[in-house]
Scaffold this motif. Structure first.
Motif, PDB file in Angstrom:
ATOM      1  N   TRP A  67       1.051  -1.009   0.004  1.00  0.00           N
ATOM      2  CA  TRP A  67      -0.109  -0.076  -0.106  1.00  0.00           C
ATOM      3  C   TRP A  67       0.793   1.255  -0.026  1.00  0.00           C
ATOM      4  N   SER A  68       2.051   1.195   0.902  1.00  0.00           N
ATOM      5  CA  SER A  68       2.856   2.389   0.852  1.00  0.00           C
ATOM      6  C   SER A  68       3.500   2.671  -0.635  1.00  0.00           C
ATOM      7  N   SER A  69       3.722   1.768  -1.168  1.00  0.00           N
ATOM      8  CA  SER A  69       4.428   1.756  -2.381  1.00  0.00           C
ATOM      9  C   SER A  69       3.453   2.362  -3.449  1.00  0.00           C
ATOM     10  N   LEU A  70       2.072   2.058  -3.134  1.00  0.00           N
ATOM     11  CA  LEU A  70       0.898   2.732  -3.933  1.00  0.00           C
ATOM     12  C   LEU A  70       0.412   3.875  -3.583  1.00  0.00           C
ATOM     13  N   ASP A  71       1.093   4.626  -2.664  1.00  0.00           N
ATOM     14  CA  ASP A  71       0.699   6.135  -2.310  1.00  0.00           C
ATOM     15  C   ASP A  71      -0.740   5.887  -1.053  1.00  0.00           C
ATOM     16  N   VAL A  72      -0.644   4.741  -0.602  1.00  0.00           N
ATOM     17  CA  VAL A  72      -1.826   4.427   0.324  1.00  0.00           C
ATOM     18  C   VAL A  72      -1.292   4.393   1.539  1.00  0.00           C
ATOM     19  N   LEU A  73      -1.756   5.099   2.763  1.00  0.00           N
ATOM     20  CA  LEU A  73      -1.131   4.925   4.121  1.00  0.00           C
ATOM     21  C   LEU A  73      -1.985   3.880   4.635  1.00  0.00           C
ATOM     22  N   ALA A  74      -1.193   2.842   5.542  1.00  0.00           N
ATOM     23  CA  ALA A  74      -1.851   1.697   6.105  1.00  0.00           C
ATOM     24  C   ALA A  74      -2.144   2.476   7.624  1.00  0.00           C
ATOM     25  N   LEU A  75      -3.468   2.580   8.008  1.00  0.00           N
ATOM     26  CA  LEU A  75      -3.820   2.966   9.343  1.00  0.00           C
ATOM     27  C   LEU A  75      -3.439   2.064  10.416  1.00  0.00           C
ATOM     28  N   LEU A  76      -3.435   2.367  11.565  1.00  0.00           N
ATOM     29  CA  LEU A  76      -3.117   1.496  12.663  1.00  0.00           C
ATOM     30  C   LEU A  76      -4.384   0.726  13.142  1.00  0.00           C
ATOM     31  N   VAL A  77      -5.598   0.869  12.504  1.00  0.00           N
ATOM     32  CA  VAL A  77      -6.636   0.280  12.953  1.00  0.00           C
ATOM     33  C   VAL A  77      -6.626  -1.300  12.905  1.00  0.00           C
ATOM     34  N   ARG A  78      -7.189  -2.023  13.882  1.00  0.00           N
ATOM     35  CA  ARG A  78      -7.311  -3.343  14.239  1.00  0.00           C
ATOM     36  C   ARG A  78      -8.643  -3.721  14.535  1.00  0.00           C
ATOM     37  N   GLU A  79      -9.167  -4.978  14.402  1.00  0.00           N
ATOM     38  CA  GLU A  79     -10.434  -5.206  15.011  1.00  0.00           C
ATOM     39  C   GLU A  79     -10.290  -5.271  16.612  1.00  0.00           C
ATOM     40  N   ASP A  80     -11.231  -4.698  17.277  1.00  0.00           N
ATOM     41  CA  ASP A  80     -11.232  -4.704  18.898  1.00  0.00           C
ATOM     42  C   ASP A  80     -12.737  -4.993  19.251  1.00  0.00           C
ATOM     43  N   PRO A  81     -13.093  -6.196  19.693  1.00  0.00           N
ATOM     44  CA  PRO A  81     -14.560  -6.208  19.698  1.00  0.00           C
ATOM     45  C   PRO A  81     -15.132  -5.806  20.815  1.00  0.00           C
ATOM     46  N   CYS A  82     -14.231  -4.927  21.616  1.00  0.00           N
ATOM     47  CA  CYS A  82     -14.937  -4.360  22.902  1.00  0.00           C
ATOM     48  C   CYS A  82     -15.691  -2.910  22.511  1.00  0.00           C
ATOM     49  N   GLY A  83     -16.915  -2.946  23.090  1.00  0.00           N
ATOM     50  CA  GLY A  83     -17.626  -1.593  22.790  1.00  0.00           C
ATOM     51  C   GLY A  83     -17.270  -0.349  23.921  1.00  0.00           C
ATOM     52  N   VAL A  84     -18.461   0.318  24.235  1.00  0.00           N
ATOM     53  CA  VAL A  84     -18.031   1.466  25.086  1.00  0.00           C
ATOM     54  C   VAL A  84     -17.677   0.987  26.502  1.00  0.00           C
TER      55      VAL A  84
END
Length: 505
Positions: A466-483
Motif C-alpha cells: 500500500w505504501s508503494s501505491l501511495d496508500v497509508l496503512a492505518l493503525l486500526v485493527r478489530e477490537d470487539p470491545c464496545g463502550v
C-alpha cells in the motif's frame, strides 16, 4: 470526580445501503480507534447564580479542533443554548447532553433528582478527544518529508490537531466533510462516549465489568446515544455505527424508525420531558448477535488520501435511484443480500472450523498466508483442511460478488460507491498473497479501504505494498470491545508515546 468513557469506531464489512431497511443484516466490526469523553464539574462549588436563574453552565472543549463552546442548560426543560463559541457548535454533543440529562431526570426519584440538580449546578465541563485513526494525517506526514507508512503515523502525538479539507477539490469529488476523516464513524463514537460518561457521572449507569446490571446499562446508553445521534443528524439512520460503539462487533439488523417518532416531535416543539419517557419505554426492536473475524485473521485499513466522502449525500442519491427504478433496485438488493449472507456464512463456518479442528485450520491459514489464491486448495492435505480452504475461497467469491453489485448500484445511482481508483487498489490488494478480502466499507466512496489478511506476515506485506501505491496503512485493527469506562484522562498516560525521533509537533 472526573468520569472518562470511550467508544470505538467501526468498519461495516457487509450490508452497505441494505442495512438501512429491515430485515437486512450487516456485519459491523468495532475497532481499536476510540473516542474519549471526559466529564467533570465546571466549578468547585454550587453556583448561586445558576440556582437563582434555573440554569447550568456547560463547557465543551475539543482540543484537536482548538474549539471551545459555552452553553446554558435549562434545569426546567433541559434545552441547551449556546452563549459563546469559537465555531458553529457540535450538535452531536449538544443533543447527547440534553437527552442524557432528561433521561436521568425521568428515571430518578426525588432524592436522586436533588443530587442531580446539585451536580448540574456545579456546571458540566466536557472534553472530547478522538483517536488519530478517525482522521487523516497523511498531508502532515507528507509535509514533514516522512515516508507514507504506519510507522510514521505511529510517531504522531496522541490526539493530534485535525486537518480540515480545503474548499477546492482537484479530484472533482463533491460534498466532502469539513474535516478530513477516514470513515470510522467518529460522530457515533463521540456521541456514545459522551452519553456513557454523562450517565455514569449522574449515577444512572455503572458500566464497570463487575456490574450485575451491565446489559441494562448498555441498553440505556444505546437508547440515549441512538436518539441523540439521529436528532443531531436530522434523520433516523440505520444506527449500526452507534450499536457497534455501544456493544462492539456484531451482526446487526436496524430498529424500526417509528421508535424515534417522539424524538422527531421534540424537534417540532414537543417537551423533551415527554419525549424521553416515550423513548425509554419504546419498542427497540433492533437485532444484534456477537460476531468477530475468525482466528488468525487481521483487519487492515488503508487511506488513499482523497479526504473522505459524505455518506448522507451518497445515501440520498441511492434512495432517489430506488424511487426512480424500483424493479431494478429491488433485483440488485436481492442479489446483494444473498452475497452478504454468503460471506457471513463462510466466515461463521471458518470460526467453527477453527474451534473444532484447530490444527487443520491453522495449517491451512499459515500456508495460504504465503500462497497465491489459485494454490489455496492444493494446501489441503485432508478433508478437514479442504473444508477450510473451500470456506476461504467461498468468502472471497462472496466479496467479489458484493463489490461487483455495489459498483453497479453506484453507476445506476450516479455516485462513486466503488470509484475506479478504489477498484484498481482493491484488485491489486485481493491478488496479493495472504489477502482474503478487500473492499470499500459501509457506503463506499473515497474513505479508507479495508482488507482482511491471513496469518502474521501478510499484514506487513500488504502495508508495504500500500505504501508503494501511495496508500497509508492505518493503525486500526478489530477490537470487539464496545463502550467502556477508562481509568483517567488518556492524555496523561499516552502523551509520551510514539517514536520521539519522528514526532510531528
Amino acid at each position: 470526580m472526573a468520569v472518562v468513557a470511550s467508544a470505538p469506531g467501526k468498519v461495516l464489512l457487509t450490508g452497505g445501503y441494505l442495512i438501512l431497511e429491515r430485515p437486512n443484516a450487516g456485519i459491523v466490526l468495532s475497532t481499536n480507534a476510540r473516542f474519549h469523553a471526559i466529564v467533570k464539574p465546571l466549578f468547585d462549588q454550587l453556583s448561586p447564580e445558576s440556582w437563582a436563574w434555573g440554569w447550568s453552565d456547560v463547557k465543551l472543549t475539543s482540543p484537536q479542533l482548538n474549539r471551545e463552546s459555552m452553553y446554558k442548560l435549562s434545569l426546567k426543560n433541559f434545552n441547551l443554548q449556546r452563549v459563546s463559541s469559537s465555531d458553529s457548535g457540535n450538535p452531536f454533543v449538544e443533543h447527547a447532553v440534553e437527552y442524557a440529562v432528561a433521561a436521568a431526570n425521568a428515571t430518578f426519584d426525588r432524592s436522586k433528582k436533588d443530587a442531580l440538580d446539585k451536580l448540574l449546578l456545579q456546571g458540566l465541563d466536557i472534553t472530547i478527544l478522538g483517536g488519530n485513526d478517525f482522521y487523516s494525517y497523511r498531508s502532515q506526514i507528507e509535509a514533514h518529508g516522512l515516508p507514507l507508512t504506519s510507522e510514521s503515523l505511529a510517531s504522531l502525538p496522541p490526539f493530534k490537531s485535525i486537518t480540515f479539507n480545503a474548499d477546492e477539490n482537484a479530484s472533482g469529488q463533491q460534498c466532502r466533510p469539513e474535516v478530513a476523516k477516514t470513515g470510522l464513524g467518529s460522530s457515533a463514537a463521540m456521541t456514545t462516549a459522551v452519553v456513557a460518561a454523562l450517565l455514569k457521572y449522574f449515577g444512572l449507569v455503572d458500566l464497570s465489568s463487575s456490574s450485575y446490571n451491565e446489559t441494562a446499562d448498555l441498553d440505556l446508553v444505546h437508547i440515549i446515544a441512538q436518539s441523540a445521534h439521529c436528532i443531531a443528524q436530522g434523520k433516523v439512520g440505520s444506527g449500526f455505527d452507534v450499536s457497534s460503539a455501544v456493544y462492539g462487533s456484531q451482526r446487526y439488523v436496524r430498529f424500526s424508525p417509528s421508535v424515534l417518532s417522539s424524538a422527531q416531535d421534540a424537534v417540532r416543539g414537543m417537551p423533551l420531558q415527554e419525549v424521553i419517557v416515550d423513548i425509554l419505554s419504546g419498542n427497540w426492536d433492533h437485532e444484534r448477535t456477537k460476531f468477530s473475524l475468525p482466528p488468525l485473521m487481521t483487519l487492515l485499513l488503508g487511506e488513499p488520501g482523497v479526504g473522505g466522502s459524505s455518506t448522507p449525500s451518497m445515501v440520498g442519491a441511492v434512495k432517489k435511484w430506488q424511487q426512480a427504478d424500483p424493479q431494478k433496485s429491488q433485483e440488485t438488493w436481492k442479489i446483494l443480500s444473498a452475497a452478504n449472507s454468503m460471506l457471513e456464512t463462510q466466515l461463521k463456518a471458518l470460526s467453527q472450523l477453527a474451534e473444532e479442528h484447530w490444527i487443520a485450520y491453522k495449517s491451512v491459514i499459515d500456508s495460504c498466508s504465503t500462497t497465491k489464491i489459485d494454490k489455496w486448495v492444493e494446501q489441503a492435505a485432508d478433508h478437514k483442511q479442504e473444508a477450510v480452504a473451500k470456506a476461504l475461497l467461498g468468502a472471497r467469491e462472496a466479496m467479489l460478488d458484493i463489490r461487483k453489485h455495489m459498483r453497479q448500484m453506484g453507476e445506476a445511482a450516479g455516485v462513486p460507491i466503488e470509484p475506479e481508483s478504489q477498484t484498481k487498489l482493491l484488485d491489486v490488494t485481493m491478488n496479493m498473497e495472504g489477502v482474503l478480502l478487500a473492499g470499500v466499507p459501509g457506503a463506499g466512496g473515497f474513505d479508507a479501504v479495508f482488507a482482511v489478511t491471513l496469518g502474521n506476515s501478510s499484514s506487513s506485506n500488504l502495508a508495504a505494498t500500500w505504501s508503494s501505491l501511495d496508500v497509508l496503512a492505518l493503525l486500526v485493527r478489530e477490537d470487539p470491545c464496545g463502550v467502556r469506562l477508562e481509568r483517567g484522562d488518556p492524555r496523561s498516560s499516552e502523551i509520551t508515546s510514539g517514536v520521539s525521533a519522528l514526532s510531528i509537533q
